[in-house]
Design a protein around this motif. Structure first.
Motif, short mmCIF file in Angstrom:
data_model
loop_
_atom_site.label_atom_id
_atom_site.label_comp_id
_atom_site.label_asym_id
_atom_site.label_seq_id
_atom_site.Cartn_x
_atom_site.Cartn_y
_atom_site.Cartn_z
N ASP A 165 46.21 41.45 14.29
CA ASP A 165 46.34 42.83 13.85
C ASP A 165 46.56 43.75 15.05
N PHE A 208 45.66 34.55 9.39
CA PHE A 208 46.82 35.44 9.44
C PHE A 208 46.52 36.73 10.20
N SER A 209 45.24 37.01 10.42
CA SER A 209 44.92 38.18 11.23
C SER A 209 44.14 37.79 12.48
N ASN A 261 22.87 41.76 -1.24
CA ASN A 261 24.12 41.75 -0.48
C ASN A 261 25.00 40.59 -0.93
N GLY A 279 29.95 42.22 0.75
CA GLY A 279 30.19 40.85 1.18
C GLY A 279 31.65 40.47 1.24
N ASN A 280 32.52 41.23 0.54
CA ASN A 280 33.97 40.98 0.62
C ASN A 280 34.34 39.54 0.31
N ILE A 281 33.72 38.96 -0.71
CA ILE A 281 34.03 37.59 -1.08
C ILE A 281 35.16 37.60 -2.10
N PRO A 282 36.34 37.07 -1.74
CA PRO A 282 37.48 37.10 -2.65
C PRO A 282 37.12 36.49 -4.01
N ARG A 283 37.62 37.08 -5.05
CA ARG A 283 37.40 36.65 -6.43
C ARG A 283 35.96 36.83 -6.89
N SER A 305 44.47 36.45 -6.51
CA SER A 305 43.42 37.15 -5.76
C SER A 305 43.52 38.66 -5.94
N GLN A 362 42.85 46.45 2.43
CA GLN A 362 42.66 46.40 3.88
C GLN A 362 42.97 45.00 4.41
N GLN A 363 42.53 43.98 3.69
CA GLN A 363 42.78 42.62 4.14
C GLN A 363 44.28 42.34 4.21
N ARG A 402 50.10 43.27 16.40
CA ARG A 402 51.11 43.94 15.58
C ARG A 402 51.07 45.44 15.79
N LEU A 418 22.11 48.09 2.92
CA LEU A 418 22.02 46.75 3.52
C LEU A 418 20.64 46.51 4.13
N ILE A 455 46.65 44.44 4.70
CA ILE A 455 47.21 45.15 5.85
C ILE A 455 46.92 44.34 7.12
N GLU A 456 45.70 43.84 7.23
CA GLU A 456 45.32 43.10 8.44
C GLU A 456 46.11 41.82 8.61
N ILE A 457 46.49 41.19 7.51
CA ILE A 457 47.25 39.95 7.64
C ILE A 457 48.75 40.22 7.49
N LYS A 484 45.31 32.37 -2.58
CA LYS A 484 46.19 33.26 -3.34
C LYS A 484 45.48 33.90 -4.52
N HIS A 503 34.89 30.19 1.52
CA HIS A 503 34.94 31.09 0.37
C HIS A 503 35.17 32.54 0.76
N VAL A 504 35.09 32.86 2.03
CA VAL A 504 35.32 34.24 2.46
C VAL A 504 36.44 34.26 3.49
N PHE A 529 35.46 52.59 -0.79
CA PHE A 529 35.59 51.58 0.26
C PHE A 529 34.34 51.53 1.15
N LEU A 582 29.69 46.93 3.69
CA LEU A 582 28.65 46.07 4.26
C LEU A 582 27.86 45.34 3.19
#
Lengths: 346, 298
Positions: free
Chosen positions: A87, A167-168, B158, B241-245, B83, B255-256, A90, B144, B258-260, A346, A206-207, B233, B238
């Protein structure tokens, strides 16, 4: 009456400021300015804008004061920005005003070389532009309750592994290359390496934290059984008193973190002087103190007990160098690891 | 901005209270606008148009353009990625739960603040607005340390959806309270007393007298809380946990992406969020216009 008016005006101002700062929050990289009062006779002056990968912040917290307090860098001010390596790279490619870049992986510098922002011979020096590094290590909960010692233990039933998004994050690439090199015997048996990564990524990750630093935070906040990370990050967590310990597996991977001067640097003299300083024994000792493995052989020997040599340390050149590894494994959409990761997330 | 918006909408619903009986006794409320809109201010109109274009319309247009950089097919692919769908689903689910929670607890809070007297009431009343002023990341840090791994009360929320709900409930606390409060202050208690004297029970009074009065205000407050929650956001960064799905909300997904380096994915989900927020506000306008019309008819 007028006192009340003053009070309410002040209260409004405070609330307004708070609201504004709330709106300004939420960036993924943090920026801080270090100002150092000018010394008597300054050899180089001005400001150096440093764009670094997230975990390097701990190293520069020691090395920058070393530079500015010594003779060479007296009076130099630093504008620092840290975030996920890819990041950050870029951002610089997109025009962020960097003088010096310090990334986790070489491809992030290569991106800038292609953009004409870093000289093609940036890695021509004896240390190939890499002033410090580390090894891939496994951070576990205190006392290692899940008995994690080697790469196969990560695939145990129910084991949850925290590693950032490749990817980042540069850290993520190192973390995935380590078991890949071990399982594929240095790239000679790629399918064995990819099979390991497939089950690791699809069943145990998972994260997807953005950077190595974010991954550590996620782990410290209670997610996962194992964190794949830099050894220096593990050392820092243990030193900070966090309830973790770390295990460096018998076979792991050598992390090499490159640093380069940006060609359109506003202050090329200071930037070059700073990058030169990073390779001096004084700076090398500061890196070692911060938990990063120094590249200077004398300093490395002096700190050997802090950085035990694993049974076998694979390197990126064992796998054919970054150019081919990055194209083969991490190219978006076609790279073998990229496809596995995409499919799983995905 | 949200505060003024909420006040404006609450004001709209306030006028809509169907209490013709009380109108005689209550102090005169301005019913008609003070003056007709004049047409002779081209500079003002131009300035407003320019300002709105610069801060609202152009950025939104740019976002929409970015989201369709790979064509509408690319937009659709980005939006229908599992996702992305999961993040939107989690966002709407949690925001809806928080909105309902707010509708109940916010109304109760407003009720207690208006109808009951207790020591420290002024302090509590002032505290309600704190979430508007407090940087949301501060909320996240506080939550938190209270519900995180080192929880002093041994409650760990959390990286769970409960954590998200708590964070969003904190941030959206003022909306319902602040829209219901003024309506409740103006509502005539005598109507309730009259209903009671005619033999209506507590539940009937609540259902037939109080709820119709407060309804529009509750709906607008709840809608605003929902719109705020889907875009939140800072407060979930914090604790979530930002755990996908599982606990990754749409803003974190953006944000993710953008970062990737997937700006199209980020823009597509942003457009979806924007559409949801716009729809919510649009429905609120409709509801408020309808109750205004009803008031005019009565």
């Amino acid at each position: 009456m007028s006192r009340t008016t003053h009070l309410s005006a002040a209260a409004t101002a405070v609330v307004g400021a708070l609201v504004l700062s709330a709106c300004a929050g939420g960036g993924s990289s943090d920026t801080s300015a270090t100002s150092v009062p000018a010394g008597n006779v300054a050899k180089v002056t001005g400001t150096i804008s440093l764009y670094g990968y997230s975990v390097a912040k701990a190293a520069y917290a020691q090395v920058i004061p070393g530079f500015t307090s010594g003779g060479a860098g007296q009076g130099v001010q630093f504008q620092q920005s840290y975030g996920a390596s890819g990041d950050q790279s870029r951002k610089v490619a997109a025009g962020a005003p960097a003088d010096v870049v310090s990334f986790s992986v070489e491809p992030d510098v290569t991106r800038l070389v292609k953009a004409g922002l870093v000289a093609a011979d940036w890695d021509a020096g004896p240390d190939k532009g890499v002033p410090f590094g580390s090894v891939v290590t496994m951070v576990v909960r205190k006392g290692n309750p899940k008995g994690i010692h080697d790469w196969d233990d990560l695939l145990g039933p129910g084991i949850s592994v925290v590693t950032p998004n490749p990817f980042s994050s540069g850290s993520a690439k190192w973390n995935l290359l380590a078991p890949y090199a071990v399982k594929s015997d240095g790239g000679t048996n790629p399918s064995a390496g990819l099979a390991y990564l497939t089950s690791l990524i699809t069943q145990h990750v998972h994260v997807q934290p953005g950077s190595g630093r974010e991954a550590t935070e996620t782990f410290l906040q209670g997610t996962g059984d194992v964190l794949l990370s830099y050894e220096d990050e593990a050392i820092a967590a243990v030193r900070a008193g966090d309830p973790v310990s770390y295990v460096t597996p018998p076979q792991t991977f050598k992390i090499e973190n490159p640093v380069a001067v940006v060609t359109r640097a506003k202050n090329p003299t200071a930037a070059t002087a700073f990058v030169g300083y990073l390779f001096t024994p004084a700076a090398q000792r500061l890196f070692a103190e911060a938990g990063f493995r120094p590249v200077d052989p004398t300093v490395a020997a002096a700190y050997a007990k802090d950085f035990p040599a694993p049974q076998k340390l694979w390197t990126i050149s064992d796998l054919g160098g970054w150019a081919s590894v990055d194209a083969d494994l991490f190219t978006k959409g076609t790279g073998k690891v990229a496809v596995i990761y995409d499919k799983a997330t995905k | 901005m949200t505060a003024t918006l909420s006040a404006g909408l609450a004001g709209g619903t306030q006028r809509s209270t169907p209490d013709p009986q009380a109108a005689g006794e209550a102090p005169e409320r301005p019913r008609a606008p003070a003056g007709r809109p004049s047409r002779g201010r081209p500079y003002a109109t131009g300035l407003v148009t320019l300002w709105l274009s610069l801060v609202v319309l152009l950025p939104l247009a740019a976002l929409t353009v970015t989201s369709t950089e790979h064509g509408w097919g690319g937009f659709w692919d980005a939006l229908s990625a599992p996702s992305a769908l999961a993040a939107l689903r989690v966002t709407v689910l949690v925001a809806a739960v928080v909105a309902v929670l707010n509708a109940v607890m916010g109304t109760l809070l407003a009720w207690v603040l208006v109808r009951d007297d207790f020591p420290g009431k002024a302090v509590v009343n002032a505290l309600i607005d704190l979430p508007f002023a407090l940087p949301t990341i501060v909320a996240s840090i506080v939550l938190l340390s209270l519900y995180g791994p080192d929880s002093p009360i041994h409650v760990q929320l959390n990286a769970t959806r409960y954590g998200l709900v708590v964070a969003l409930a904190f941030v959206t606390l003022p909306f319902v309270v602040r829209s219901v409060q003024p309506v409740l202050i103006e509502a005539d208690k005598e109507v309730e007393e009259a209903a009671a004297s005619l033999g209506a029970g507590g539940l009937t009074i609540f259902r037939r007298v109080i709820l119709p009065t407060l309804g529009p205000a509750i709906i607008s407050g709840t809608g605003l809380a929902f719109a705020r929650a889907i875009g939140e956001f800072g407060s979930v960064v914090l604790i979530g946990g930002n755990i996908p799905r599982h606990t990754q909300v749409a803003s974190q997904y953006i944000q993710q992406q953008i970062e990737i380096d997937q700006p199209v994915n980020a823009a597509a989900v942003s457009v979806a969020l924007l559409a949801m927020a716009f729809l919510t506000l649009f429905v609120l306008r409709l509801v408020s216009a309808r109750s205004l019309r009803r008031e005019a008819a009565s």
